[in-house]
Motif scaffolding. Structure first.
Motif: not given
Length: 113
Positions: A36-47, A49-64
């Motif tokens: 199992p992996s996890i994605v948190t609101s902190t991961d979404l905020v970090a993405a 803040a780095e300027g990533h488009d949330p409609t383009d980036r996938r969970v796999a790109d930021v999950m732990t």
């Protein structure tokens, strides 16, 4: 513990994951991977803040990947110790192959205060 456990696919967009968190009023999702992996609101905020488009980036790109899990019968003090040791705020609760919910640092604080 938050139940039922909300899960997300690693292929969903960050926008979809954020919408699930918002709609469920939670701050973390288990990602259906093995282990199992996890994605948190902190991961979404970090993405964001780095300027990533949330409609383009996938969970796999930021999950732990490969997160710790806990059994349902673990003492709360042990859960708190794991969170402190690993520097984490969420632990999926797993019974065999079944996910039962998610315990958060807020849950631990509320129960121990």
């Amino acid at each position: 513990m938050s139940t039922p456990l909300e899960m997300v696919s690693k292929d969903e967009t960050l926008a979809e994951a954020a919408a699930t968190m918002r709609d469920s009023e939670i701050s973390a999702l288990v990602v259906s991977t093995d282990p199992p992996s996890i994605v948190t609101s902190t991961d979404l905020v970090a993405a964001a803040a780095e300027g990533h488009d949330p409609t383009d980036r996938r969970v796999a790109d930021v999950m732990t990947k490969s997160v710790e899990t806990v059994p349902p019968n673990l003492y709360l003090e042990e859960v708190a110790a794991m969170m402190t040791t690993f520097g984490i705020k969420h632990l999926p609760v797993e019974d065999g192959d079944d996910y039962l919910g998610m315990v958060s640092s807020t849950d631990v604080t509320s129960a121990l205060s």
